[in-house]
Design a protein around this motif. Structure first.
Motif, PDB file in Angstrom:
ATOM      1  N   ILE A  60      11.713 -37.827 -62.136  1.00 16.20           N
ATOM      2  CA  ILE A  60      12.066 -38.706 -61.005  1.00 16.20           C
ATOM      3  C   ILE A  60      11.042 -39.818 -60.820  1.00 16.20           C
ATOM      4  N   THR A  61       9.746 -39.444 -60.782  1.00 20.29           N
ATOM      5  CA  THR A  61       8.699 -40.409 -60.440  1.00 20.29           C
ATOM      6  C   THR A  61       8.069 -41.087 -61.643  1.00 20.29           C
ATOM      7  N   GLY A  62       8.179 -40.469 -62.809  1.00 22.04           N
ATOM      8  CA  GLY A  62       7.504 -40.999 -63.986  1.00 22.04           C
ATOM      9  C   GLY A  62       6.043 -40.620 -64.063  1.00 22.04           C
ATOM     10  N   ARG A  84       8.326 -46.883 -49.414  1.00 22.73           N
ATOM     11  CA  ARG A  84       8.753 -45.490 -49.232  1.00 22.73           C
ATOM     12  C   ARG A  84       8.139 -44.545 -50.264  1.00 22.73           C
ATOM     13  N   ARG A  85       7.659 -45.062 -51.369  1.00 27.57           N
ATOM     14  CA  ARG A  85       7.236 -44.223 -52.486  1.00 27.57           C
ATOM     15  C   ARG A  85       6.169 -43.188 -52.147  1.00 27.57           C
ATOM     16  N   PRO A  86       5.107 -43.535 -51.426  1.00 27.14           N
ATOM     17  CA  PRO A  86       4.095 -42.502 -51.118  1.00 27.14           C
ATOM     18  C   PRO A  86       4.675 -41.320 -50.333  1.00 27.14           C
ATOM     19  N   GLY A  87       5.494 -41.603 -49.343  1.00 28.98           N
ATOM     20  CA  GLY A  87       6.089 -40.541 -48.537  1.00 28.98           C
ATOM     21  C   GLY A  87       7.069 -39.691 -49.321  1.00 28.98           C
ATOM     22  N   TRP A  95      14.383 -44.046 -58.998  1.00 26.48           N
ATOM     23  CA  TRP A  95      13.059 -44.406 -58.474  1.00 26.48           C
ATOM     24  C   TRP A  95      12.946 -45.924 -58.342  1.00 26.48           C
ATOM     25  N   ALA A  96      13.481 -46.648 -59.294  1.00 24.03           N
ATOM     26  CA  ALA A  96      13.405 -48.110 -59.279  1.00 24.03           C
ATOM     27  C   ALA A  96      14.169 -48.723 -58.100  1.00 24.03           C
ATOM     28  N   GLU A  97      15.175 -48.029 -57.614  1.00 27.84           N
ATOM     29  CA  GLU A  97      15.972 -48.544 -56.492  1.00 27.84           C
ATOM     30  C   GLU A  97      15.297 -48.318 -55.135  1.00 27.84           C
TER      31      GLU A  97
END
Length: 55
Positions: A48-50, A23-26, A16-18
């Motif tokens: 995956i997302t925390g 892009r995170r919302p999608g 996730w950090a990479e």
């Protein structure tokens, strides 16, 4: 591209950090869709997302 990132996160080839912030919302939407379709678990979503999966 969101699907590709989701696939890589699920496979563990990326973290996730990479992932680029934009892009995170999608990708979250794509992962949530996969939880709803029983492709991954809510627990995997959180790993995956925390964040907790919310329907």
């Amino acid at each position: 591209m969101n699907i590709i990132w989701a696939n890589r996160l699920i496979a563990g080839t990326k973290t996730w950090a990479e992932m680029p912030t934009r892009r995170r919302p999608g990708v979250k939407r794509e992962l949530a869709k996969r939880v709803a379709e029983d492709e991954i678990t809510a627990e995997q979503y959180k790993e995956i997302t925390g964040e907790d999966y919310n329907e």
